[in-house]
Design a protein around this motif. Structure first.
Motif, PDB file in Angstrom:
ATOM      1  N   VAL A   1       0.845  -1.195   0.000  1.00  0.00           N
ATOM      2  CA  VAL A   1       0.000   0.000   0.000  1.00  0.00           C
ATOM      3  C   VAL A   1       0.877   1.240   0.000  1.00  0.00           C
ATOM      4  O   VAL A   1       2.040   1.190   0.392  1.00  0.00           O
ATOM      5  CB  VAL A   1      -0.948   0.035   1.231  1.00  0.00           C
ATOM      6  CG1 VAL A   1      -1.949  -1.107   1.177  1.00  0.00           C
ATOM      7  CG2 VAL A   1      -0.162   0.021   2.538  1.00  0.00           C
TER       8      VAL A   1
ATOM      9  N   HIS B   1       1.745   4.253   1.813  1.00  0.00           N
ATOM     10  CA  HIS B   1       1.590   4.677   3.205  1.00  0.00           C
ATOM     11  C   HIS B   1       1.156   6.138   3.325  1.00  0.00           C
ATOM     12  O   HIS B   1       0.345   6.470   4.204  1.00  0.00           O
ATOM     13  CB  HIS B   1       2.898   4.446   3.970  1.00  0.00           C
ATOM     14  CG  HIS B   1       3.176   3.001   4.216  1.00  0.00           C
ATOM     15  ND1 HIS B   1       4.144   2.555   5.081  1.00  0.00           N
ATOM     16  CD2 HIS B   1       2.614   1.877   3.707  1.00  0.00           C
ATOM     17  CE1 HIS B   1       4.173   1.239   5.110  1.00  0.00           C
ATOM     18  NE2 HIS B   1       3.258   0.805   4.260  1.00  0.00           N
TER      19      HIS B   1
ATOM     20  N   LEU C   1      -2.502   6.274   2.534  1.00  0.00           N
ATOM     21  CA  LEU C   1      -3.242   5.612   3.609  1.00  0.00           C
ATOM     22  C   LEU C   1      -3.394   6.523   4.817  1.00  0.00           C
ATOM     23  O   LEU C   1      -4.493   6.674   5.372  1.00  0.00           O
ATOM     24  CB  LEU C   1      -2.510   4.324   4.013  1.00  0.00           C
ATOM     25  CG  LEU C   1      -3.077   3.526   5.172  1.00  0.00           C
ATOM     26  CD1 LEU C   1      -4.458   2.982   4.828  1.00  0.00           C
ATOM     27  CD2 LEU C   1      -2.120   2.382   5.534  1.00  0.00           C
TER      28      LEU C   1
ATOM     29  N   GLU D   1      -5.581   0.788  -0.194  1.00  0.00           N
ATOM     30  CA  GLU D   1      -5.526   1.666   0.972  1.00  0.00           C
ATOM     31  C   GLU D   1      -6.917   1.854   1.582  1.00  0.00           C
ATOM     32  O   GLU D   1      -7.085   1.819   2.803  1.00  0.00           O
ATOM     33  CB  GLU D   1      -4.942   3.026   0.581  1.00  0.00           C
ATOM     34  CG  GLU D   1      -3.480   2.990   0.157  1.00  0.00           C
ATOM     35  CD  GLU D   1      -3.274   2.537  -1.272  1.00  0.00           C
ATOM     36  OE1 GLU D   1      -2.116   2.281  -1.655  1.00  0.00           O
ATOM     37  OE2 GLU D   1      -4.275   2.439  -2.033  1.00  0.00           O
TER      38      GLU D   1
END
Length: 209
Positions: A73, A75, A78, A141
């Motif tokens: 993902v 980050h 996210l 995410e």
């Protein structure tokens, strides 16, 4: 030896175009999220958590789980989605997971996000875009965010002897249905949740129906 003075963070040209009163007004608008109380109780206290606390917990939990499970993902994306996740509640308030009005909550929240996006002191040009992604998107995410957003209140209930569940007469089947999607997106967490739904039911915290 003399120490050199640090350089200013911004250019004078940029500073001249920004009214710090607008900036601080926007920061106070964000502060209002601390006044939105949720249904979940903070562990080892008798008070409910607020939505700003939940947003911080959500961001930290997503970050930790993404690192620990080595998830593929983005980050930064996210964490940004986690931080804006509940901003719409500044205008709309929190809607309980099992409330009948939950399906319409996004309407007021979206309007609140549009208001924040239009604030002169808001420097996040894609605030509404990020919020919309976490609300309606299907990225990895977004999927992780939704899992963790359901995990955390469950965890708080489990560690406050089901206080919110008991107060609201929540049933075992309601909780199981709300968490069912996690079986496909994060099976190992769903297994843990299923085991603890059984435990909470046996403890009398969830109505067995």
């Amino acid at each position: 030896m003399s120490l050199s003075m640090p350089r200013p963070l911004t250019s004078q040209m940029l500073v001249a175009s920004i009214d710090v009163n607008d900036v601080t007004h926007f920061l106070l608008e964000l502060d209002a999220l601390k006044r939105v109380n949720r249904r979940s109780y903070v562990t080892h206290t008798t008070r409910r958590e607020n939505s700003a606390e939940h947003s911080w917990h959500l961001a930290m939990a997503c970050w930790s789980i993404a690192e620990l499970f080595e998830l593929d993902v983005n980050h930064e994306k996210l964490l940004k989605m986690a931080l804006v996740h509940d901003l719409g509640e500044i205008d709309a308030g929190d809607t309980f997971l099992f409330a009948s009005s939950r399906n319409a909550a996004h309407i007021e929240e979206r309007a609140g996000i549009a208001r924040l996006q239009a604030e002169r002191g808001n420097g996040i040009t894609n605030l509404a875009e990020i919020w919309e992604e976490q609300e309606t998107g299907s990225s990895k995410e977004t999927q992780l965010l939704r899992v963790v957003d359901r995990l955390l209140p469950f965890l708080l209930n489990l560690n406050t002897e089901g206080k919110t569940w008991i107060e609201s007469d929540v049933t075992r089947s309601q909780v199981a249905a709300a968490l069912a999607f996690i079986e496909h997106s994060f099976p190992v967490i769903h297994d843990w949740l299923t085991e603890n739904i059984e435990y909470a039911t046996h403890q009398g915290w969830l109505i067995d129906s």
